[in-house]
Every structure is written in structure tokens, then in C-alpha cells.
Write a protein that holds these residues in place. Structure first.
Motif, mmCIF file in Angstrom:
data_model
loop_
_atom_site.group_PDB
_atom_site.id
_atom_site.type_symbol
_atom_site.label_atom_id
_atom_site.label_comp_id
_atom_site.label_asym_id
_atom_site.label_seq_id
_atom_site.Cartn_x
_atom_site.Cartn_y
_atom_site.Cartn_z
ATOM 1 N N TYR A 168 0.831 -1.205 0.000
ATOM 2 C CA TYR A 168 0.000 0.000 0.000
ATOM 3 C C TYR A 168 0.871 1.263 0.000
ATOM 4 O O TYR A 168 0.593 2.224 -0.720
ATOM 5 N N ILE A 169 1.941 1.260 0.778
ATOM 6 C CA ILE A 169 2.857 2.408 0.790
ATOM 7 C C ILE A 169 3.461 2.602 -0.595
ATOM 8 O O ILE A 169 3.589 3.729 -1.081
ATOM 9 N N GLN A 170 3.827 1.494 -1.244
ATOM 10 C CA GLN A 170 4.370 1.584 -2.596
ATOM 11 C C GLN A 170 3.364 2.225 -3.538
ATOM 12 O O GLN A 170 3.719 3.057 -4.386
ATOM 13 N N SER A 171 2.091 1.869 -3.394
ATOM 14 C CA SER A 171 1.060 2.450 -4.267
ATOM 15 C C SER A 171 0.915 3.951 -4.021
ATOM 16 O O SER A 171 0.642 4.709 -4.962
ATOM 17 N N LEU A 172 1.101 4.400 -2.786
ATOM 18 C CA LEU A 172 1.037 5.832 -2.500
ATOM 19 C C LEU A 172 2.173 6.567 -3.207
ATOM 20 O O LEU A 172 1.982 7.648 -3.775
ATOM 21 N N PHE A 173 3.362 5.982 -3.158
ATOM 22 C CA PHE A 173 4.498 6.586 -3.854
ATOM 23 C C PHE A 173 4.237 6.642 -5.361
ATOM 24 O O PHE A 173 4.494 7.667 -6.010
ATOM 25 N N GLU A 174 3.765 5.554 -5.915
ATOM 26 C CA GLU A 174 3.535 5.515 -7.357
ATOM 27 C C GLU A 174 2.494 6.543 -7.777
ATOM 28 O O GLU A 174 2.597 7.157 -8.845
ATOM 29 N N SER A 175 1.518 6.772 -6.907
ATOM 30 C CA SER A 175 0.491 7.763 -7.207
ATOM 31 C C SER A 175 1.067 9.169 -7.220
ATOM 32 O O SER A 175 0.796 9.970 -8.116
ATOM 33 N N HIS A 176 1.895 9.492 -6.222
ATOM 34 C CA HIS A 176 2.435 10.840 -6.102
ATOM 35 C C HIS A 176 3.614 11.095 -7.035
ATOM 36 O O HIS A 176 3.893 12.246 -7.387
ATOM 37 N N LEU A 177 4.312 10.025 -7.434
ATOM 38 C CA LEU A 177 5.519 10.200 -8.245
ATOM 39 C C LEU A 177 5.317 9.734 -9.684
ATOM 40 O O LEU A 177 6.288 9.579 -10.426
ATOM 41 N N SER A 178 4.068 9.529 -10.067
ATOM 42 C CA SER A 178 3.728 9.134 -11.441
ATOM 43 C C SER A 178 4.445 7.868 -11.870
ATOM 44 O O SER A 178 4.787 7.691 -13.043
ATOM 45 N N GLY A 179 4.721 6.987 -10.915
ATOM 46 C CA GLY A 179 5.318 5.702 -11.241
ATOM 47 C C GLY A 179 6.748 5.765 -11.716
ATOM 48 O O GLY A 179 7.239 4.811 -12.323
ATOM 49 N N GLN A 180 7.469 6.866 -11.463
ATOM 50 C CA GLN A 180 8.847 6.991 -11.949
ATOM 51 C C GLN A 180 9.835 6.191 -11.120
ATOM 52 O O GLN A 180 10.938 5.909 -11.590
ATOM 53 N N GLY A 181 9.475 5.835 -9.900
ATOM 54 C CA GLY A 181 10.396 5.105 -9.043
ATOM 55 C C GLY A 181 10.771 5.900 -7.811
ATOM 56 O O GLY A 181 10.371 7.058 -7.648
ATOM 57 N N LEU A 182 11.543 5.280 -6.937
ATOM 58 C CA LEU A 182 11.920 5.897 -5.672
ATOM 59 C C LEU A 182 13.403 6.222 -5.646
ATOM 60 O O LEU A 182 14.236 5.424 -6.087
ATOM 61 N N GLY A 183 13.716 7.401 -5.095
ATOM 62 C CA GLY A 183 15.092 7.775 -4.838
ATOM 63 C C GLY A 183 15.472 7.414 -3.417
ATOM 64 O O GLY A 183 14.698 6.809 -2.666
ATOM 65 N N LEU A 184 16.663 7.799 -3.020
ATOM 66 C CA LEU A 184 17.162 7.462 -1.687
ATOM 67 C C LEU A 184 16.296 8.082 -0.601
ATOM 68 O O LEU A 184 16.001 7.447 0.413
ATOM 69 N N HIS A 185 15.875 9.328 -0.805
ATOM 70 C CA HIS A 185 15.055 10.003 0.210
ATOM 71 C C HIS A 185 13.743 9.262 0.419
ATOM 72 O O HIS A 185 13.321 9.029 1.564
ATOM 73 N N GLU A 186 13.069 8.895 -0.672
ATOM 74 C CA GLU A 186 11.796 8.183 -0.550
ATOM 75 C C GLU A 186 11.999 6.788 0.041
ATOM 76 O O GLU A 186 11.166 6.314 0.821
ATOM 77 N N LEU A 187 13.095 6.134 -0.337
ATOM 78 C CA LEU A 187 13.381 4.817 0.218
ATOM 79 C C LEU A 187 13.555 4.905 1.733
ATOM 80 O O LEU A 187 13.034 4.057 2.479
ATOM 81 N N ALA A 188 14.272 5.918 2.190
ATOM 82 C CA ALA A 188 14.455 6.103 3.629
ATOM 83 C C ALA A 188 13.132 6.419 4.313
ATOM 84 O O ALA A 188 12.860 5.938 5.420
ATOM 85 N N ALA A 189 12.292 7.235 3.658
ATOM 86 C CA ALA A 189 10.981 7.552 4.225
ATOM 87 C C ALA A 189 10.116 6.300 4.321
ATOM 88 O O ALA A 189 9.357 6.123 5.283
ATOM 89 N N PHE A 190 10.203 5.435 3.322
ATOM 90 C CA PHE A 190 9.478 4.171 3.321
ATOM 91 C C PHE A 190 9.901 3.336 4.533
ATOM 92 O O PHE A 190 9.060 2.826 5.299
ATOM 93 N N ALA A 191 11.226 3.206 4.726
ATOM 94 C CA ALA A 191 11.746 2.427 5.853
ATOM 95 C C ALA A 191 11.327 3.045 7.185
ATOM 96 O O ALA A 191 10.918 2.335 8.120
ATOM 97 N N ALA A 192 11.420 4.369 7.269
ATOM 98 C CA ALA A 192 11.054 5.048 8.511
ATOM 99 C C ALA A 192 9.570 4.883 8.811
ATOM 100 O O ALA A 192 9.168 4.753 9.972
ATOM 101 N N THR A 193 8.735 4.883 7.764
ATOM 102 C CA THR A 193 7.296 4.703 7.957
ATOM 103 C C THR A 193 6.992 3.330 8.535
ATOM 104 O O THR A 193 6.215 3.202 9.493
ATOM 105 N N LEU A 194 7.587 2.295 7.965
ATOM 106 C CA LEU A 194 7.373 0.956 8.489
ATOM 107 C C LEU A 194 7.842 0.851 9.934
ATOM 108 O O LEU A 194 7.177 0.250 10.786
ATOM 109 N N GLN A 195 8.986 1.451 10.227
ATOM 110 C CA GLN A 195 9.506 1.407 11.586
ATOM 111 C C GLN A 195 8.590 2.159 12.549
ATOM 112 O O GLN A 195 8.352 1.716 13.677
ATOM 113 N N ASP A 196 8.067 3.308 12.106
ATOM 114 C CA ASP A 196 7.146 4.071 12.955
ATOM 115 C C ASP A 196 5.886 3.277 13.261
ATOM 116 O O ASP A 196 5.368 3.306 14.386
#
Length: 604
Positions: A168-196
Motif C-alpha cells: 500500500y505504501i508503494q502504491s502511495l508513492f507511485e500515485s504521487h511520483l507518477s510511477g517513476q520510481g523511488l530515490g534514496l530520500h523516498e526509500l528512507a521515508a518508506f523504511a522510517a514509515t514501516l519502523q514508525d
């Protein structure tokens, strides 16, 4: 007292905190205030829970605890969105997100990118899985390679199954980033979200413990209360609510004695938890003013530290387990004959008693020679049979000793692929716990690298199944054998029982059958030579992402860390808009190929 009458403190309970209660305290009654509250939280309270429970984390915990009437395997999508947005909006701030980026950077640089220089979804899941396994010993549901999310029905479209949270988090990124993929900042935010979300779940359990102890959640505690709360949480972490209710059903025996009867290592684990508490206390005093009276740490900080560090503590037992297996290893193959494996189980020296069917499903059984079945040491160690299901988000499993080896290779290569000769030189120079270095690799191993390169346009992808198989041959006791996707499943003993209607353990009669069978077979005491290791080799390649991505970027090992400042500004604006929409919804809810050509498959 009957166990049915016991209210387990391990269950989450409703919280005194909520958005509406805080808005009433502030005497504000509009969605605008909720947006302000969210932005204020993002800008002022963005630190991790380990730095003290911030406002956003109290909100997350409250939202999780408020779902006590729902299926514990489901989570509000609004909670997930809010946590993600809070992490994405920490633009340019020093703190945990920057620490996450630093930890993820070598892996990010080494992974193959798409035409935008960003990670595709399969690479994101692969990176996050390895990050949590290596740093926490967490095998997060929804990130396991080849795993299939649960098929359970959701009770509401506003909810998401917890093993589908990464998806589901991946789908949120794809929606906001037009499916272009994730950079380091977004990858870290993804990890931090799961940890939170994991930390917030812990706060929900902690709230139930506060209730049982008889104090309000968040209230200052005495030293005796702190010890009781921490140990009770530790019991919940080890047993979960079901076994805990059994423990608490006896009024005649202190609960810790009941726990020790079920778990003989309880004194050692409790002592370790005390050490964690002392460390948290010391860190708190280090930053405390010398003019302030020394205070006790918050239980919230201690239980978060326990969750973060338990994997490393449990790994000591994993190491003992590995040592026991290596002692009876069959001819330096990283395998133990099934007859020897079961002999230990029958002698009650070890807990080696999983059934053949269960071992095969886990990918821990080598049946390439049906006459000489064996257990693959690293696959067995990392299997769900040796994991602790401490959270609805993850299991704590043995730390992968292969992870450090692969990380060394990634740092040296600085990209997704390298030439066979370069990788051969690196591996020959890298020692492991059981392999000395420098060493000369066998001609068979060198030939394997050349074969992998032939399948991948002259380069060896270091994140493919074939190179993982090469590492297993080079380090058979540390690196697991990579089975083809779809041939194994990562099921707990409970899940296996539910799916198959049979226990995961072999009967004494079944174990004795294989012990006798092994005794009747001729056993050779000769050791293997470097040439011709009789380990299975499957020529199927499976890549994290498409082959074209590998070769588009293999010549750029120092790839950019991802999005620049303008991209981050765009993400912040998107996050603010989404936060407004989420807050408005919350406010409303308060009121109403051929056989000849072997094509690579992609890990998804």
C-alpha cells in the motif's frame, strides 16, 4: 480464575489520546487546525520514538490502539498515509531520516535503476527487506522475497491487511511520483514509515500493560513500576496474547515463575532487558542537564529499544544452533544429513525435529539426492522455524551472515554488476566465519561466474539468483541456497498447521526411520576437494529488476542518490496537499520463453 476471564495486557486497548481530544483541549474545531497540527508535528516533532514519543507517534499509537475491536491483522489506511507524509515532509532536517539515508546509501547505489535513475518496486522491496534483516533481524511481512500477501478479506475499504502495508505504501508513492520510481530520500521515508508503524504498535501493547498495572498511559512511573512494565512487555513480546492468558490464569504462582516454566531462558532474557533499560537510562542522562535530578527513562523508550535490539540478542542462540549443526556437517557442504539431524532431535540435545514436508516447504531441505536427504544449514537457520513472531508486522529471525559479505561486495563494486574476474578476486579476498582468506577459488567456481556472465551480456548481476547461488557455493555455511521463486514458502509452524492440517514436527517414529536408514548407508569420512563440489546448481536466472536496467547503469557505479531539491520540494507540496485531504476526512469522520533459451525471471 478461568483463562477466559483474563484480559491479556498484550492486547491493544483504546487510548485516551485522539485527534478530537487534542483539538478540544486546544479549543479549536476546524480542519484547518488539524492541518496546522499535522504540519507542526512534522516540523517540530519529527524525531524517532527512541528520542522520546513525539506527538505524531502518540497519534499513531492512539490510532492503532483504537482499532481493538477490529481484526488485529488490519490497519487504517489513514494511519499509514499520515505516518508516510510525516516522514516525507522532513525536508533538509537532521535526524533519523538522514540516518536512514546513510544506512541505505551503499545498497541504493549498488542496486539497478530505471531510466530515471530510481528504484523500481521490486528493487524497493528487496532493499527494505535486506535493510530490516541486517539492522534489526526483522523479516517484515510483505517484503519477503517471493512472498504472497494474505488473501484474507478486509472489513472495510478504509483498512489494509498488515502484510499488505508495504504494498500500500508503494502504491502511495507511485500515485504521487507518477510511477517513476523511488530515490534514496523516498526509500528512507518508506523504511522510517514501516519502523514508525511497528513502534506505534508497541505503544498500543504498552497501553494495555499500563492498564493492567493500574496506572494511566504516559504517567510518570516508579522504579518498581518501570521494571514490572518492561518485564510484562517482554513476556508479551515473547509469547503474544494467547500464551500470556495461560500464564495469567494461575493465581497461585507469580506470573514470572509461570513464564520461566514455559521459557527456561527467561532469567537471561530478563537480565538482557535490564541491560537495555540501563543503556537507555545512560543515554538519557548523557544529554540531561547536570543541574537536573536524574530521572527514570520512559517505558516507551525502553520497549522500543527492546524491539530494535532483540534480533541481535537472539542471534546469540542462532550462533549456538549453527555451531551445533556445523559439528555434524556432512563433508564441508554446509549440509547435515537428515539422519544426523534427527538423531540430535531424538537424543533431545537439540530441537531438530521438523518434518520432511515442512523442511522442504521452507527451502531448508536438499533433496537433490533422494537417497541422501540433507538439511541446508543457512537455509534452516534463517527459516520461520527459528523465528519469533513478535509483531503483527514482522518476525524476529536469525541475522544473515551472508548479508555482511554481500554488503562488502556492493561497496567494492559500487553498482549492480561487475566482471567475473573482478568478483572472483573480491570473493577470494573475503573471509567469513568459517572460510579463510585469501584463498584460491576452485576452477568450478570460476567457471560458474563465467557462465553467469554469459547469460547476462558479459556482466554478473550481483543481485540475481545465480550470483546468490555462487555465494552459497563459495560460503556454504553462511549464504543460503536460493531456490527458484514459487518453490518454497515462508510459513510459521502455526501457518503450516492451518494450511495443511498437520504439525510441523516429525513424529519419533518418522525420525527413527531416517536415523536407521542413515546408519545402513555407507558413510565416507573423506573430505571434499576444492574441485567438483557436489552441490546442486540450477541454471535459472532471476533478477531483482529487468536485464536492461542492469546494463543501462552498470557503467555508472557512483549513481546519484536520487531526487534533487526541486523534486523534494514537489514531494513536500504533494504531502501538504494530501495531509489537508486526510485531515478533512478525519474531521468529517468525527462528525458523521523456450527450453533452449533461458530467459531471466524477475523477483517481484
Amino acid at each position: 480464575m478461568a483463562s477466559a476471564m483474563i484480559k491479556s495486557p498484550c492486547h491493544t486497548v483504546a487510548s485516551p489520546f485522539s485527534f478530537s481530544s487534542r483539538t478540544n483541549i486546544k479549543n479549536k474545531h476546524s480542519p484547518l487546525f488539524l492541518v496546522f497540527l499535522g504540519v507542526l508535528t512534522i516540523l517540530s516533532f519529527g524525531g524517532s520514538i527512541s528520542d522520546g514519543p513525539s506527538l505524531i507517534h502518540m497519534t499513531e499509537a492512539a490510532s492503532l490502539r483504537a482499532q481493538s475491536s477490529l481484526d488485529v491483522q488490519q490497519l487504517s489506511k489513514q494511519v499509514v498515509e499520515q505516518v508516510l507524509l510525516s516522514e516525507l515532509s522532513t525536508l533538509g532536517r537532521a535526524g533519523k531520516l538522514e540516518q536512514m539515508e546513510d544506512a541505505l546509501r551503499p545498497l541504493f547505489v549498488a542496486l539497478p535503476k530505471n531510466e530515471h535513475g530510481l528504484l523500481e518496486p521490486s528493487a524497493v522491496r528487496y532493499a527494505l527487506h535486506r535493510f530490516f534483516v541486517s539492522t534489526r533481524g526483522w523479516y517484515v511481512k510483505g517484503l519477503l522475497p517471493g512472498s504472497t500477501p494474505s488473501a484474507g478479506e478486509q472489513t472495510s475499504p478504509a483498512l489494509v491487511m498488515q502484510d499488505r502495508v508495504p504494498e500500500y505504501i508503494q502504491s502511495l508513492f507511485e500515485s504521487h511520483l507518477s510511477g517513476q520510481g523511488l530515490g534514496l530520500h523516498e526509500l528512507a521515508a518508506f523504511a522510517a514509515t514501516l519502523q514508525d508503524l511497528v513502534h506505534a504498535e508497541a505503544m498500543g501493547v504498552l497501553s494495555g500493560i499500563y492498564e493492567r498495572v493500574g496506572i494511566s498511559f504516559g504517567q510518570n512511573v516508579t522504579s518498581d513500576h518501570l521494571q514490572e512494565i518492561v518485564r510484562m512487555y517482554l513476556a508479551c513480546y515473547l509469547f503474544g496474547p494467547n500464551l500470556w492468558e495461560i500464564v495469567m490464569a494461575s493465581n497461585e504462582t507469580p506470573w514470572q515463575d509461570e513464564v520461566q516454566a514455559l521459557y527456561p531462558s527467561w532469567p537471561e532474557v530478563a537480565l538482557w532487558a535490564q541491560d537495555v533499560q540501563n543503556s537507555v537510562t545512560h543515554e538519557m542522562h548523557q544529554v540531561q542537564s547536570p543541574f537536573q535530578a536524574l530521572e527514570l527513562p520512559d517505558p516507551e523508550d525502553v520497549v522500543v529499544a527492546i524491539g530494535n535490539q532483540f534480533g541481535a540478542f537472539q542471534d546469540q542462540e542462532c550462533q549456538s544452533l549453527k555451531d551445533s549443526l556445523v559439528e555434524i556437517e556432512y563433508q564441508k557442504t554446509g549440509r547435515v544429513l537428515l539422519s544426523d539431524f534427527y538423531r540430535g532431535g531424538l537424543n533431545s540435545d537439540w530441537q531438530f525435529s521438523e518434518s520432511v514436508q515442512y523442511l522442504r516447504m521452507l527451502g531448508a531441505l536438499d533433496d537433490s539426492d533422494p537417497a541422501r536427504l540433507s538439511v541446508i544449514i543457512p537455509n534452516y537457520l534463517s527459516s520461520q522455524s527459528n523465528c519469533l513472531a513478535s509483531s503483527s508486522f514482522y518476525s524476529v529471525c536469525c541475522l544473515s551472515q551472508c548479508e555482511s559479505l554481500l554488503s562488502q561486495l556492493e561497496r567494492a563494486v559500487g553498482g549492480p554488476s561487475a566482471s567475473p574476474s573482478y568478483l572472483a578476486a573480491l570473493v577470494a579476498s573475503m573471509p567469513s566465519e568459517t572460510m579463510d582468506a585469501p584463498r584460491n577459488l576452485s576452477s568450478t567456481l570460476l567457471q560458474r561466474l563465467e557462465e553467469i556472465a554469459d547469460q547476462n551480456h558479459g556482466q554478473v548481476p550481483i543481485h540475481g539468483r545465480l550470483f546468490a547461488q555462487f555465494l552459497h557455493h563459495a560460503y556454504p555455511r553462511e549464504c543460503p541456497f536460493p531456490h527458484e521463486i514459487g518453490t518454497t514458502q515462508s510459513l510459521t509452524p502455526e501457518e503450516w498447521l492451518a494450511a495443511n492440517g498437520e504439525e510441523s514436527l516429525a513424529s519419533p517414529e518418522e525420525m527413527m526411520h531416517f536415523v536407521v536408514l542413515g546408519s545402513n548407508q555407507s558413510n565416507t569420512t573423506t573430505t571434499l576437494q576444492d574441485e567438483g563440489l557436489p552441490l546442486p546448481w540450477i541454471t535459472t536466472e532471476e533478477l531483482v529488476v529487468g536485464i536492461s536496467s542492469h546494463h543501462r547503469h552498470h557503467s555508472h557505479p557512483n549513481a546519484s542518490d536520487g531526487p534533487g531539491v526541486m523534486r523534494q520540494v514537489g514531494l513536500f507540496l504533494a504531502a501538504a496537499a494530501a495531509l489537508w485531504a486526510t485531515s478533512s476526512r478525519l474531521w468529517s469522520s468525527f462528525h458523521t520463453p523456450s527450453d533452449d533459451l533461458k530467459l531471466p525471471r524477475y523477483i517481484v
